[in-house]
Design a protein around this motif. Structure first.
Motif, mmCIF file in Angstrom:
data_model
loop_
_atom_site.group_PDB
_atom_site.id
_atom_site.type_symbol
_atom_site.label_atom_id
_atom_site.label_comp_id
_atom_site.label_asym_id
_atom_site.label_seq_id
_atom_site.Cartn_x
_atom_site.Cartn_y
_atom_site.Cartn_z
ATOM 1 N N LYS A 5 0.855 -1.184 0.000
ATOM 2 C CA LYS A 5 0.000 0.000 0.000
ATOM 3 C C LYS A 5 0.896 1.241 0.000
ATOM 4 C CE LYS A 5 -2.512 -1.998 3.467
ATOM 5 N NZ LYS A 5 -1.906 -3.068 3.844
ATOM 6 N N VAL A 6 0.758 2.065 -1.043
ATOM 7 C CA VAL A 6 1.635 3.210 -1.252
ATOM 8 C C VAL A 6 0.830 4.505 -1.198
ATOM 9 C CG1 VAL A 6 3.213 4.330 -2.872
ATOM 10 C CG2 VAL A 6 3.188 1.837 -2.673
ATOM 11 N N LEU A 7 1.396 5.509 -0.520
ATOM 12 C CA LEU A 7 0.818 6.846 -0.489
ATOM 13 C C LEU A 7 1.780 7.795 -1.188
ATOM 14 C CD1 LEU A 7 -1.457 8.718 0.533
ATOM 15 C CD2 LEU A 7 -0.058 9.073 2.597
ATOM 16 N N LEU A 8 1.334 8.409 -2.301
ATOM 17 C CA LEU A 8 2.115 9.417 -3.018
ATOM 18 C C LEU A 8 1.702 10.796 -2.526
ATOM 19 C CD1 LEU A 8 1.935 8.266 -6.743
ATOM 20 C CD2 LEU A 8 3.851 8.047 -5.183
ATOM 21 N N VAL A 9 2.690 11.630 -2.223
ATOM 22 C CA VAL A 9 2.403 12.972 -1.716
ATOM 23 C C VAL A 9 3.182 13.969 -2.569
ATOM 24 C CG1 VAL A 9 2.374 14.456 0.312
ATOM 25 C CG2 VAL A 9 2.252 11.963 0.603
ATOM 26 N N ASP A 10 2.450 14.790 -3.337
ATOM 27 C CA ASP A 10 3.093 15.769 -4.211
ATOM 28 C C ASP A 10 2.094 16.881 -4.509
ATOM 29 O OD1 ASP A 10 4.277 17.112 -6.558
ATOM 30 O OD2 ASP A 10 5.669 15.412 -6.517
ATOM 31 N N ASP A 11 2.536 18.128 -4.428
ATOM 32 C CA ASP A 11 1.643 19.257 -4.675
ATOM 33 C C ASP A 11 1.419 19.520 -6.163
ATOM 34 O OD1 ASP A 11 4.422 20.112 -4.620
ATOM 35 O OD2 ASP A 11 3.670 22.151 -4.891
ATOM 36 N N GLU A 12 2.225 18.930 -7.038
ATOM 37 C CA GLU A 12 2.033 19.086 -8.481
ATOM 38 C C GLU A 12 0.982 18.075 -8.930
ATOM 39 O OE1 GLU A 12 5.710 19.127 -10.761
ATOM 40 O OE2 GLU A 12 6.767 19.735 -8.925
ATOM 41 N N ARG A 13 -0.252 18.539 -9.066
ATOM 42 C CA ARG A 13 -1.382 17.630 -9.319
ATOM 43 C C ARG A 13 -1.223 16.798 -10.591
ATOM 44 N NH1 ARG A 13 -5.325 17.855 -5.565
ATOM 45 N NH2 ARG A 13 -5.515 19.793 -4.422
ATOM 46 N N ASP A 14 -0.727 17.399 -11.675
ATOM 47 C CA ASP A 14 -0.558 16.639 -12.924
ATOM 48 C C ASP A 14 0.443 15.505 -12.723
ATOM 49 O OD1 ASP A 14 -2.361 18.260 -14.220
ATOM 50 O OD2 ASP A 14 -0.834 19.528 -15.168
ATOM 51 N N PHE A 15 1.565 15.811 -12.086
ATOM 52 C CA PHE A 15 2.576 14.796 -11.808
ATOM 53 C C PHE A 15 1.984 13.700 -10.932
ATOM 54 C CE2 PHE A 15 5.938 13.154 -9.016
ATOM 55 C CZ PHE A 15 6.828 12.662 -9.951
ATOM 56 N N LEU A 16 1.247 14.101 -9.906
ATOM 57 C CA LEU A 16 0.636 13.154 -8.972
ATOM 58 C C LEU A 16 -0.339 12.222 -9.702
ATOM 59 C CD1 LEU A 16 0.332 12.387 -5.934
ATOM 60 C CD2 LEU A 16 -1.532 14.044 -5.833
ATOM 61 N N GLU A 17 -1.180 12.784 -10.554
ATOM 62 C CA GLU A 17 -2.164 11.975 -11.282
ATOM 63 C C GLU A 17 -1.482 10.991 -12.240
ATOM 64 O OE1 GLU A 17 -4.974 14.593 -13.167
ATOM 65 O OE2 GLU A 17 -5.574 15.471 -11.238
ATOM 66 N N VAL A 18 -0.479 11.468 -12.961
ATOM 67 C CA VAL A 18 0.219 10.599 -13.923
ATOM 68 C C VAL A 18 0.933 9.465 -13.194
ATOM 69 C CG1 VAL A 18 2.153 10.501 -15.569
ATOM 70 C CG2 VAL A 18 0.451 12.339 -15.725
ATOM 71 N N LEU A 19 1.653 9.800 -12.128
ATOM 72 C CA LEU A 19 2.401 8.778 -11.393
ATOM 73 C C LEU A 19 1.459 7.780 -10.720
ATOM 74 C CD1 LEU A 19 5.260 7.945 -10.857
ATOM 75 C CD2 LEU A 19 5.273 9.415 -8.835
ATOM 76 N N THR A 20 0.367 8.262 -10.167
ATOM 77 C CA THR A 20 -0.618 7.373 -9.543
ATOM 78 C C THR A 20 -1.190 6.408 -10.577
ATOM 79 O OG1 THR A 20 -1.184 9.062 -7.905
ATOM 80 C CG2 THR A 20 -2.780 7.306 -8.223
ATOM 81 N N ARG A 21 -1.526 6.927 -11.739
ATOM 82 C CA ARG A 21 -2.088 6.096 -12.804
ATOM 83 C C ARG A 21 -1.058 5.070 -13.297
ATOM 84 N NH1 ARG A 21 -4.232 9.977 -15.494
ATOM 85 N NH2 ARG A 21 -2.467 10.396 -16.865
ATOM 86 N N ARG A 22 0.182 5.504 -13.483
ATOM 87 C CA ARG A 22 1.222 4.589 -13.996
ATOM 88 C C ARG A 22 1.534 3.481 -12.990
ATOM 89 N NH1 ARG A 22 6.212 7.375 -16.602
ATOM 90 N NH2 ARG A 22 6.454 5.292 -17.461
ATOM 91 N N LEU A 23 1.588 3.817 -11.712
ATOM 92 C CA LEU A 23 1.827 2.783 -10.701
ATOM 93 C C LEU A 23 0.630 1.851 -10.584
ATOM 94 C CD1 LEU A 23 3.664 4.831 -7.922
ATOM 95 C CD2 LEU A 23 4.642 2.996 -9.332
ATOM 96 N N GLY A 24 -0.564 2.415 -10.688
ATOM 97 C CA GLY A 24 -1.778 1.598 -10.643
ATOM 98 C C GLY A 24 -1.816 0.580 -11.769
ATOM 99 N N LYS A 25 -1.358 0.972 -12.965
ATOM 100 C CA LYS A 25 -1.309 0.045 -14.104
ATOM 101 C C LYS A 25 -0.335 -1.096 -13.841
ATOM 102 C CE LYS A 25 -2.747 3.085 -17.825
ATOM 103 N NZ LYS A 25 -2.372 3.761 -19.064
ATOM 104 N N ARG A 26 0.618 -0.862 -12.960
ATOM 105 C CA ARG A 26 1.586 -1.909 -12.600
ATOM 106 C C ARG A 26 1.141 -2.650 -11.340
ATOM 107 N NH1 ARG A 26 7.159 -0.772 -14.886
ATOM 108 N NH2 ARG A 26 6.684 0.624 -16.588
ATOM 109 N N GLU A 27 -0.147 -2.538 -11.063
ATOM 110 C CA GLU A 27 -0.797 -3.257 -9.970
ATOM 111 C C GLU A 27 -0.274 -2.887 -8.589
ATOM 112 O OE1 GLU A 27 -1.102 -7.420 -10.849
ATOM 113 O OE2 GLU A 27 -1.933 -7.026 -12.832
ATOM 114 N N VAL A 28 0.134 -1.619 -8.434
ATOM 115 C CA VAL A 28 0.498 -1.106 -7.119
ATOM 116 C C VAL A 28 -0.767 -0.508 -6.512
ATOM 117 C CG1 VAL A 28 1.881 0.611 -5.867
ATOM 118 C CG2 VAL A 28 2.867 -0.628 -7.813
ATOM 119 N N ASN A 29 -1.040 -0.821 -5.251
ATOM 120 C CA ASN A 29 -2.174 -0.257 -4.529
ATOM 121 C C ASN A 29 -1.755 1.139 -4.074
ATOM 122 O OD1 ASN A 29 -4.315 0.318 -2.874
ATOM 123 N ND2 ASN A 29 -4.047 -1.451 -1.546
ATOM 124 N N VAL A 30 -2.107 2.169 -4.857
ATOM 125 C CA VAL A 30 -1.577 3.512 -4.641
ATOM 126 C C VAL A 30 -2.694 4.536 -4.494
ATOM 127 C CG1 VAL A 30 -1.312 3.915 -7.121
ATOM 128 C CG2 VAL A 30 0.077 5.217 -5.509
#
Length: 144
Positions: A5-30
């Motif tokens: 279970k991973v928590l990403l913390v970043d104030d750059e919303r675009d970066f946060l959304e892209v990274l969350t989506r990319r990790l999610g595609k790799r089956e990370v619970n993020v």
């Protein structure tokens, strides 16, 4: 290995959304949040294994969030992410309990490996604690 279970913390919303989506595609619970304050609120209600923190954020910066996360749960492993190269900040993060430190933009595979390593380290610590607690219980029952 159980799902991390991973928590990403970043104030750059675009970066946060892209990274969350990319990790999610790799089956990370993020899950992604956009501030240190939000991260601490999230941790009050949901357990996580690994936090990935941006160092520079308005309000509570990544180093402060790291320290507060470690106060809440010292076993959570924290990976610091920054777009601003600074050896001093990296050293301060490591002294404060960060598992590792990566430069933005981090390669997704490199970040994924760091997350897996951090999760493995947390799991090992939890297993050690469980063994020690079991030994204590066995010793206490033998003394009776």
């Amino acid at each position: 290995m159980e799902k991390c279970k991973v928590l990403l913390v970043d104030d750059e919303r675009d970066f946060l959304e892209v990274l969350t989506r990319r990790l999610g595609k790799r089956e990370v619970n993020v899950v992604g949040v956009s501030s240190g304050e939000e991260a601490l609120q999230y941790l009050q209600i949901k357990p996580i294994d690994v936090a990935v923190l941006d160092v520079k954020m308005p309000g509570m910066d990544g180093l402060t969030a790291l320290r507060e996360i470690k106060k809440l749960n010292p076993l959570i492993e924290v990976i610091m992410l920054t777009g601003h190269a600074s050896l001093e900040v990296a050293l301060e993060g490591m002294r404060s309990g960060a598992f590792d430190y990566l430069m933005k933009p981090a390669e997704i595979d490199e970040l994924l490996y760091k997350i897996q390593d951090a999760h493995r380290a947390k799991t090992i610590q939890e297993e050690k604690i469980a063994r020690l607690e079991l030994q204590k219980e066995q010793q206490a029952s033998e003394e009776l």
